[in-house]
Design an enzyme around this catalytic site. Structure first.
Site, PDB file in Angstrom:
ATOM      1  N   CYS A 127       0.844  -1.203   0.000  1.00  0.00           N
ATOM      2  CA  CYS A 127       0.000   0.000   0.000  1.00  0.00           C
ATOM      3  C   CYS A 127       0.875   1.247   0.000  1.00  0.00           C
ATOM      4  O   CYS A 127       1.939   1.281  -0.631  1.00  0.00           O
ATOM      5  CB  CYS A 127      -0.974  -0.042   1.169  1.00  0.00           C
ATOM      6  SG  CYS A 127      -2.267   1.213   1.077  1.00  0.00           S
ATOM      7  N   ASP A 196      -2.718   1.110  10.566  1.00  0.00           N
ATOM      8  CA  ASP A 196      -3.864   1.982  10.845  1.00  0.00           C
ATOM      9  C   ASP A 196      -4.177   1.964  12.327  1.00  0.00           C
ATOM     10  O   ASP A 196      -4.499   2.992  12.912  1.00  0.00           O
ATOM     11  CB  ASP A 196      -5.082   1.540  10.024  1.00  0.00           C
ATOM     12  CG  ASP A 196      -5.068   2.220   8.678  1.00  0.00           C
ATOM     13  OD1 ASP A 196      -4.270   1.808   7.821  1.00  0.00           O
ATOM     14  OD2 ASP A 196      -5.811   3.209   8.500  1.00  0.00           O
TER      15      ASP A 196
HETATM   16  C1  RUB Z   1      -3.414   3.180   3.925  1.00  0.00           C
HETATM   17  C2  RUB Z   1      -2.728   2.150   4.766  1.00  0.00           C
HETATM   18  C3  RUB Z   1      -1.415   2.552   5.384  1.00  0.00           C
HETATM   19  C4  RUB Z   1      -1.676   3.031   6.818  1.00  0.00           C
HETATM   20  C5  RUB Z   1      -0.451   3.708   7.414  1.00  0.00           C
HETATM   21  O1  RUB Z   1      -4.742   2.826   3.634  1.00  0.00           O
HETATM   22  O2  RUB Z   1      -3.231   1.079   5.032  1.00  0.00           O
HETATM   23  O3  RUB Z   1      -0.541   1.451   5.450  1.00  0.00           O
HETATM   24  O4  RUB Z   1      -2.755   3.941   6.833  1.00  0.00           O
HETATM   25  O5  RUB Z   1      -0.159   4.877   6.691  1.00  0.00           O
HETATM   26  P1  RUB Z   1      -5.695   3.903   2.891  1.00  0.00           P
HETATM   27  P2  RUB Z   1       0.741   6.050   7.327  1.00  0.00           P
HETATM   28  O6  RUB Z   1      -5.019   4.291   1.622  1.00  0.00           O
HETATM   29  O7  RUB Z   1      -6.972   3.171   2.668  1.00  0.00           O
HETATM   30  O8  RUB Z   1      -5.871   5.066   3.834  1.00  0.00           O
HETATM   31  O9  RUB Z   1       2.037   5.406   7.698  1.00  0.00           O
HETATM   32  O10 RUB Z   1       0.878   7.037   6.217  1.00  0.00           O
HETATM   33  O11 RUB Z   1       0.006   6.582   8.502  1.00  0.00           O
END
Ligand code: RUB
Length: 312
Positions: A127, A196
């Site tokens: 992701c 998350d």
């Molecule tokens: C994004 C996702 C990321 C986490 C952590 O999902 O799963 O791995 O949110 O991101 P989506 P960060 O695109 O559905 O929001 O490290 O930027 O907080």
């Protein structure tokens, strides 16, 4: 009155603002702007309105506890304020403190996580996580010779953001489809993903497919690291609450016109990786084991955490 808050909530819902850290900072900033522009009557009215503003934001995406923590950090002193002015000022101040703390946590994670990367490593990521991408970029900036495999992350394709950012930084990066994870794990030394939410028993809630990276890494004896700010630890899970896994629209998976009649679609966008598959949580406090989440939450929230139990 709720214009900025509603605008931010709709940008989060529509994925214009995405990623757990970014939505937390956007939520906290929206609360600060709301309080800074507040022209209502009394402290009692403000307390009611700030609760409404918080609810609008929290309803935008249910899975990331980061958003809840960002909003809660901004409003934490409203209950004890003795005037409207004191209450609005506290929200403006606390939201700015949260945004600053959250951004500097990402920088700390990058520095700490990069020490876990060695020259010659091949890394897999999933992701688009600013925390995980930060670690990879920092390792590269330190002169380590690394290669990265990044998953496409259907259906939204956030992997394209990751490969763009890494290739712009000059990193050797290859895009793979999600179903290639097990096959490509054989060529991988370390996995770095984001978070998350992390539950009180150390499970990682992250983009759908994260758990299959973890299983494949376990099978191949590849180190699996979750890069997570500690405000993604969820105190509610300590008292039995389950993390709500967001389901998004069917048209994100396939154009409905192409779908044979009678076929259903299920589109959960996050999944849960049990603690036993996680080698390390890379946090701004340092490298932790999933088993230490409870202690960190209790240390950070103090007696407040037990108030949550009593209120739930
Ligand atoms: C994004 C996702 C990321 C986490 C952590 O999902 O799963 O791995 O949110 O991101 P989506 P960060 O695109 O559905 O929001 O490290 O930027 O907080």
């Amino acid at each position: 009155m709720f214009k900025t808050v509603k605008g931010t909530a709709s940008d989060i819902k529509d994925m214009k603002i995405r990623g757990a850290g970014r939505i937390a900072r956007a939520g906290a900033s929206a609360m600060g702007t709301f309080a800074g522009n507040y022209r209502g009557g009394s402290l009692t009215e403000f307390r009611k309105d700030i609760d409404t503003a918080a609810k609008i934001l929290l309803d935008s995406r249910p899975t990331a506890v980061s958003l809840w923590n960002g909003v809660r950090a901004s409003t934490k002193d409203v209950g004890s304020a003795s005037s409207l002015e004191e209450a609005t000022e506290s929200v403006v101040r606390n939201s700015a403190v949260f945004v600053e703390m959250s951004s500097s946590a990402v920088d700390q994670i990058a520095k700490i996580g990069a020490k876990r990367v060695q020259s010659g490593d091949t890394i897999m990521t999933h992701c688009n996580s600013s925390a995980a991408v930060g670690v990879i970029k920092e390792a590269h900036f330190q002169g380590k010779d690394i290669k990265v495999y990044a998953t496409e992350s259907r259906p939204w394709g956030q992997g394209l953001l990751t490969v763009k950012e890494l290739s712009e930084a000059g990193i050797d990066v290859t895009l793979i489809i999600d179903s290639a994870v097990r096959s490509v794990m054989k060529r991988t030394d370390k996995v770095f993903v984001g978070a998350d939410t992390v539950t009180s028993n150390g499970a990682l809630i992250n983009k759908i497919g994260t758990s299959q990276l973890a299983l494949a890494a376990d099978e191949a004896r590849v180190q699996f690291n979750a890069c997570t700010e500690t405000y993604k630890f969820s105190p509610m899970t300590m008292f039995g609450d389950m993390v709500t896994i967001e389901e998004r629209g069917h048209d994100e998976v396939v154009d409905p016109a192409r779908l044979p009649k009678g076929v259903k679609i299920f589109n959960p966008v996050f999944d849960s990786t049990p603690a036993k598959y996680i080698d390390a949580l890379i946090t701004e406090l340092g490298i932790l084991s999933p088993g230490s989440v409870y202690d960190v939450m209790v240390r950070q929230l103090g007696e407040d955490i037990f108030r949550m139990r009593d209120d739930s």
